[in-house]
Design a protein around this motif. Structure first.
Motif, PDB file in Angstrom:
ATOM      1  N   GLU A   1      68.748 -88.523  16.147  1.00 56.74           N
ATOM      2  CA  GLU A   1      68.278 -88.008  14.857  1.00 56.74           C
ATOM      3  C   GLU A   1      69.455 -87.331  14.179  1.00 56.74           C
ATOM      4  OE1 GLU A   1      65.153 -85.118  15.146  1.00 56.74           O
ATOM      5  OE2 GLU A   1      64.919 -85.001  12.970  1.00 56.74           O
ATOM      6  N   VAL A   2      69.682 -87.702  12.935  1.00 60.43           N
ATOM      7  CA  VAL A   2      70.772 -87.059  12.184  1.00 60.43           C
ATOM      8  C   VAL A   2      70.179 -85.829  11.503  1.00 60.43           C
ATOM      9  CG1 VAL A   2      72.460 -87.349  10.330  1.00 60.43           C
ATOM     10  CG2 VAL A   2      71.972 -89.230  11.883  1.00 60.43           C
ATOM     11  N   VAL A   3      70.662 -84.661  11.896  1.00 58.90           N
ATOM     12  CA  VAL A   3      70.070 -83.438  11.343  1.00 58.90           C
ATOM     13  C   VAL A   3      70.780 -82.959  10.085  1.00 58.90           C
ATOM     14  CG1 VAL A   3      68.918 -82.570  13.414  1.00 58.90           C
ATOM     15  CG2 VAL A   3      71.306 -82.035  13.071  1.00 58.90           C
ATOM     16  N   SER A   4      72.058 -83.329   9.953  1.00 60.43           N
ATOM     17  CA  SER A   4      72.727 -83.000   8.690  1.00 60.43           C
ATOM     18  C   SER A   4      73.836 -84.001   8.377  1.00 60.43           C
ATOM     19  CB  SER A   4      73.267 -81.568   8.720  1.00 60.43           C
ATOM     20  OG  SER A   4      74.530 -81.530   9.314  1.00 60.43           O
ATOM     21  N   VAL A   5      73.981 -84.267   7.097  1.00 57.71           N
ATOM     22  CA  VAL A   5      75.008 -85.196   6.617  1.00 57.71           C
ATOM     23  C   VAL A   5      75.763 -84.511   5.502  1.00 57.71           C
ATOM     24  CG1 VAL A   5      75.456 -87.489   5.656  1.00 57.71           C
ATOM     25  CG2 VAL A   5      73.324 -87.059   6.878  1.00 57.71           C
ATOM     26  N   GLU A   6      77.041 -84.537   5.595  1.00 57.20           N
ATOM     27  CA  GLU A   6      77.849 -84.023   4.488  1.00 57.20           C
ATOM     28  C   GLU A   6      78.829 -85.125   4.131  1.00 57.20           C
ATOM     29  OE1 GLU A   6      79.194 -80.100   5.272  1.00 57.20           O
ATOM     30  OE2 GLU A   6      80.116 -79.897   3.289  1.00 57.20           O
ATOM     31  N   ALA A   7      78.527 -85.817   3.046  1.00 55.40           N
ATOM     32  CA  ALA A   7      79.331 -86.989   2.702  1.00 55.40           C
ATOM     33  C   ALA A   7      80.103 -86.751   1.418  1.00 55.40           C
ATOM     34  CB  ALA A   7      78.417 -88.186   2.538  1.00 55.40           C
ATOM     35  N   SER A   8      81.310 -87.315   1.413  1.00 52.51           N
ATOM     36  CA  SER A   8      82.098 -87.274   0.177  1.00 52.51           C
ATOM     37  C   SER A   8      82.524 -88.707  -0.126  1.00 52.51           C
ATOM     38  CB  SER A   8      83.308 -86.357   0.361  1.00 52.51           C
ATOM     39  OG  SER A   8      84.189 -86.934   1.286  1.00 52.51           O
ATOM     40  N   ALA A   9      83.376 -88.872  -1.117  1.00 55.62           N
ATOM     41  CA  ALA A   9      83.757 -90.226  -1.521  1.00 55.62           C
ATOM     42  C   ALA A   9      84.554 -90.943  -0.436  1.00 55.62           C
ATOM     43  CB  ALA A   9      84.558 -90.159  -2.815  1.00 55.62           C
TER      44      ALA A   9
ATOM     45  N   VAL B   1      79.799 -90.768 -10.392  1.00 56.08           N
ATOM     46  CA  VAL B   1      80.228 -90.916  -8.993  1.00 56.08           C
ATOM     47  C   VAL B   1      79.754 -89.678  -8.233  1.00 56.08           C
ATOM     48  CG1 VAL B   1      82.236 -91.042  -7.454  1.00 56.08           C
ATOM     49  CG2 VAL B   1      82.261 -92.261  -9.629  1.00 56.08           C
ATOM     50  N   LEU B   2      79.139 -89.933  -7.091  1.00 55.05           N
ATOM     51  CA  LEU B   2      78.745 -88.785  -6.262  1.00 55.05           C
ATOM     52  C   LEU B   2      79.966 -88.364  -5.461  1.00 55.05           C
ATOM     53  CD1 LEU B   2      75.212 -89.590  -4.738  1.00 55.05           C
ATOM     54  CD2 LEU B   2      75.764 -87.982  -6.533  1.00 55.05           C
ATOM     55  N   SER B   3      80.495 -87.213  -5.790  1.00 57.72           N
ATOM     56  CA  SER B   3      81.695 -86.791  -5.069  1.00 57.72           C
ATOM     57  C   SER B   3      81.352 -86.020  -3.804  1.00 57.72           C
ATOM     58  CB  SER B   3      82.603 -85.967  -5.985  1.00 57.72           C
ATOM     59  OG  SER B   3      81.843 -85.006  -6.671  1.00 57.72           O
ATOM     60  N   LYS B   4      80.170 -85.454  -3.762  1.00 59.66           N
ATOM     61  CA  LYS B   4      79.758 -84.741  -2.556  1.00 59.66           C
ATOM     62  C   LYS B   4      78.230 -84.807  -2.435  1.00 59.66           C
ATOM     63  CE  LYS B   4      79.598 -80.241  -0.794  1.00 59.66           C
ATOM     64  NZ  LYS B   4      79.640 -78.856  -1.202  1.00 59.66           N
TER      65      LYS B   4
ATOM     66  N   SER C   1      72.109 -81.052  -1.403  1.00 59.14           N
ATOM     67  CA  SER C   1      72.981 -80.522  -2.455  1.00 59.14           C
ATOM     68  C   SER C   1      73.981 -81.608  -2.800  1.00 59.14           C
ATOM     69  CB  SER C   1      73.664 -79.229  -2.003  1.00 59.14           C
ATOM     70  OG  SER C   1      74.401 -79.458  -0.847  1.00 59.14           O
ATOM     71  N   LEU C   2      74.236 -81.741  -4.070  1.00 58.41           N
ATOM     72  CA  LEU C   2      75.161 -82.813  -4.476  1.00 58.41           C
ATOM     73  C   LEU C   2      76.037 -82.387  -5.641  1.00 58.41           C
ATOM     74  CD1 LEU C   2      74.163 -84.526  -7.300  1.00 58.41           C
ATOM     75  CD2 LEU C   2      72.386 -85.197  -5.706  1.00 58.41           C
ATOM     76  N   THR C   3      77.151 -83.028  -5.707  1.00 55.42           N
ATOM     77  CA  THR C   3      78.057 -82.842  -6.851  1.00 55.42           C
ATOM     78  C   THR C   3      78.324 -84.234  -7.405  1.00 55.42           C
ATOM     79  OG1 THR C   3      79.057 -80.967  -5.708  1.00 55.42           O
ATOM     80  CG2 THR C   3      80.271 -81.850  -7.590  1.00 55.42           C
ATOM     81  N   ALA C   4      78.011 -84.393  -8.691  1.00 56.06           N
ATOM     82  CA  ALA C   4      78.211 -85.690  -9.332  1.00 56.06           C
ATOM     83  C   ALA C   4      79.264 -85.552 -10.433  1.00 56.06           C
ATOM     84  CB  ALA C   4      76.903 -86.175  -9.916  1.00 56.06           C
ATOM     85  N   SER C   5      80.138 -86.517 -10.504  1.00 50.34           N
ATOM     86  CA  SER C   5      81.200 -86.461 -11.523  1.00 50.34           C
ATOM     87  C   SER C   5      81.113 -87.673 -12.434  1.00 50.34           C
ATOM     88  CB  SER C   5      82.580 -86.453 -10.858  1.00 50.34           C
ATOM     89  OG  SER C   5      82.627 -85.478  -9.868  1.00 50.34           O
ATOM     90  N   SER C   6      81.500 -87.434 -13.681  1.00 54.04           N
ATOM     91  CA  SER C   6      81.483 -88.551 -14.634  1.00 54.04           C
ATOM     92  C   SER C   6      82.396 -88.196 -15.823  1.00 54.04           C
ATOM     93  CB  SER C   6      80.053 -88.775 -15.116  1.00 54.04           C
ATOM     94  OG  SER C   6      80.030 -89.700 -16.168  1.00 54.04           O
ATOM     95  N   PRO C   7      83.019 -89.210 -16.405  1.00 55.47           N
ATOM     96  CA  PRO C   7      83.830 -88.918 -17.602  1.00 55.47           C
ATOM     97  C   PRO C   7      82.943 -88.697 -18.829  1.00 55.47           C
ATOM     98  CG  PRO C   7      83.958 -91.237 -17.050  1.00 55.47           C
ATOM     99  CD  PRO C   7      83.140 -90.603 -15.986  1.00 55.47           C
ATOM    100  N   SER C   8      81.661 -89.023 -18.669  1.00 50.33           N
ATOM    101  CA  SER C   8      80.757 -88.904 -19.815  1.00 50.33           C
ATOM    102  C   SER C   8      79.609 -87.944 -19.543  1.00 50.33           C
ATOM    103  CB  SER C   8      80.211 -90.305 -20.146  1.00 50.33           C
ATOM    104  OG  SER C   8      79.002 -90.205 -20.808  1.00 50.33           O
ATOM    105  N   LEU C   9      79.416 -87.052 -20.479  1.00 45.44           N
ATOM    106  CA  LEU C   9      78.301 -86.091 -20.349  1.00 45.44           C
ATOM    107  C   LEU C   9      76.960 -86.801 -20.489  1.00 45.44           C
ATOM    108  CD1 LEU C   9      79.206 -82.787 -22.222  1.00 45.44           C
ATOM    109  CD2 LEU C   9      78.450 -83.015 -19.871  1.00 45.44           C
TER     110      LEU C   9
END
Lengths: 177, 213
Positions: B159-167, A111-114, A123-131
């Motif tokens: 134009e979208v210059v930045s996106v910060e998305a979470s769940a 799941v992409l949490s951020k 930049s992204l943070t991905a979470s998972s119960p499995s390595l």
């Protein structure tokens, strides 16, 4: 007797150089002829000039255009806007395309949490119960890098464990192509 | 004998007088009449070329403008102004955001305008002036992506210059473009271009975008 009444009898007549005189006359005739010819030529060339007819044509087209001036101004305005719109559409960044490509390579258990896309960096943070799933995600990203797709450079920030939630999370930063 | 010398010279040169006089007159005519006339002729030739070009451009403009219908020009004019307004059109921007959000099936929680200079001075801004808006969406990453796709196909152009998305939510920094109308004296002899194929395609694309009627 005649000699006696000739007033010019004592003048010394020098033999005229006939050749020079003839040359002088010839030059004068040629000059006169050339100047006359040039004058007539210039006059004819000026007569042939279509400037007067072009001016009258211009006036008539301008009078037609004065009726169409609103249309003309609108066309100039539309053309100018369209040029700028085209530039903007071509130039603008498309974070949705990067997101789409990223979402495609995220395994189902991850799941992409951020996710942050700013300019050319992601930049992204991905979470998972499995390595294993996280490892698959890293492998997919590595494939993209190897195939020179989406990313120019990727730096893995770290892998953290949340024992309470039994989740692993991976954070990374990439530079988009 | 000495007194008679001038007479001798006169008789010697008498025959040359007329030819010399003719040559002198010819030289004068050439210098003061023919050369200036010839120069003027060159100027006239240049003027004729410019005039010919100008008349052909004017004629082309007249033909093109006569052939274009008023309705078509008005329709395209409205579309172009909607896509790239002449000023900061807050109403149109809010409508565009709402349209994009409803089409993407996401909720717009709030937005913040970074208005900038409201003075007329902004109308002289060079480059591509824009209005920055920070948006907050209540949506997951998939929904945010859908919203971005819809917004990219909505006018006014943005134009979208930045996106910060979470769940659960996302924050977007968006720029809505405008282009101040600069009153300029249009030169009559400038060629007014009709709609090229590229323009037609662009207009078709723009008309397929989301916008409030």
């Amino acid at each position: 007797m005649r000699d006696e009444i000739n007033l010019l009898r004592n003048l010394v007549r020098v033999a005229q150089p006939k050749k020079t005189l003839r040359l002088a006359r010839l030059i004068s005739i040629v000059s006169l002829f050339s100047v006359s010819l040039l004058s007539v030529g210039l006059f004819l060339l000026r007569l042939r000039s279509p400037i007067t007819s072009l001016r009258s044509e211009e006036t008539s087209v301008l009078s037609t255009l004065s009726v169409l001036s609103t249309k003309g101004n609108k066309m100039v305005f539309i053309n100018d806007r369209l040029t700028t719109i085209d530039e903007l559409i071509k130039r603008r960044t498309e974070p949705q395309v990067s997101m789409e490509n990223l979402l495609k390579i995220v395994p189902s258990q991850v799941v992409l949490s951020k996710l942050k896309v700013e300019g050319m960096t992601v930049s992204l943070t991905a979470s998972s119960p499995s390595l294993v799933s996280l490892e698959k995600l890293i492998a997919n990203i590595t494939d993209l890098l190897a195939n020179k797709q989406l990313f120019k450079k990727v730096v893995i920030g770290g892998i953290a464990v949340d024992k309470r939630a039994a989740m692993y999370s991976l954070s990374l930063e990439g530079e988009l192509l | 004998m000495k007194e008679r010398l001038p007479h001798n010279v006169y008789y010697q040169l008498r025959d040359y007088t007329i030819p010399l006089l003719v040559v002198a007159v010819c030289i004068l005519l050439f210098s003061f009449f023919i050369v200036p006339q010839a120069q003027e002729l060159f100027v006239l030739a240049g003027e004729e070329q410019t005039l010919r070009k100008r008349v052909s451009v004017l004629r082309a403009n007249a033909i093109m403008l006569t052939q274009l219908s008023d309705e078509r020009i008005d329709e395209n004019f409205k579309l172009a102004v909607k896509a790239l307004p002449a000023e900061k059109d807050f109403g149109a921007i809010i409508e565009a955001l709402s349209l994009a959000a409803s089409s993407a099936n996401v909720a717009l929680s709030d937005y913040e305008f970074s208005v900038g200079d409201l003075s007329t001075g902004s109308a002289t801004v060079v480059g591509k002036p824009s209005l920055t808006i920070i948006l907050n969406l209540t949506s997951d990453i998939e929904g945010t992506k859908r919203f971005l796709e819809k917004l990219a196909q909505t006018i006014p152009l943005s134009e979208v210059v930045s996106v910060e998305a979470s769940a659960r939510s996302a924050t977007l920094t968006t720029q809505f473009y405008y282009k101040p109308y600069v009153q300029q004296q249009r030169k009559e002899f400038l060629l007014v271009e009709g709609f090229s194929k590229k323009d037609e395609e662009l207009l078709k694309t723009l008309s397929s975008f989301l916008f409030s009627p």
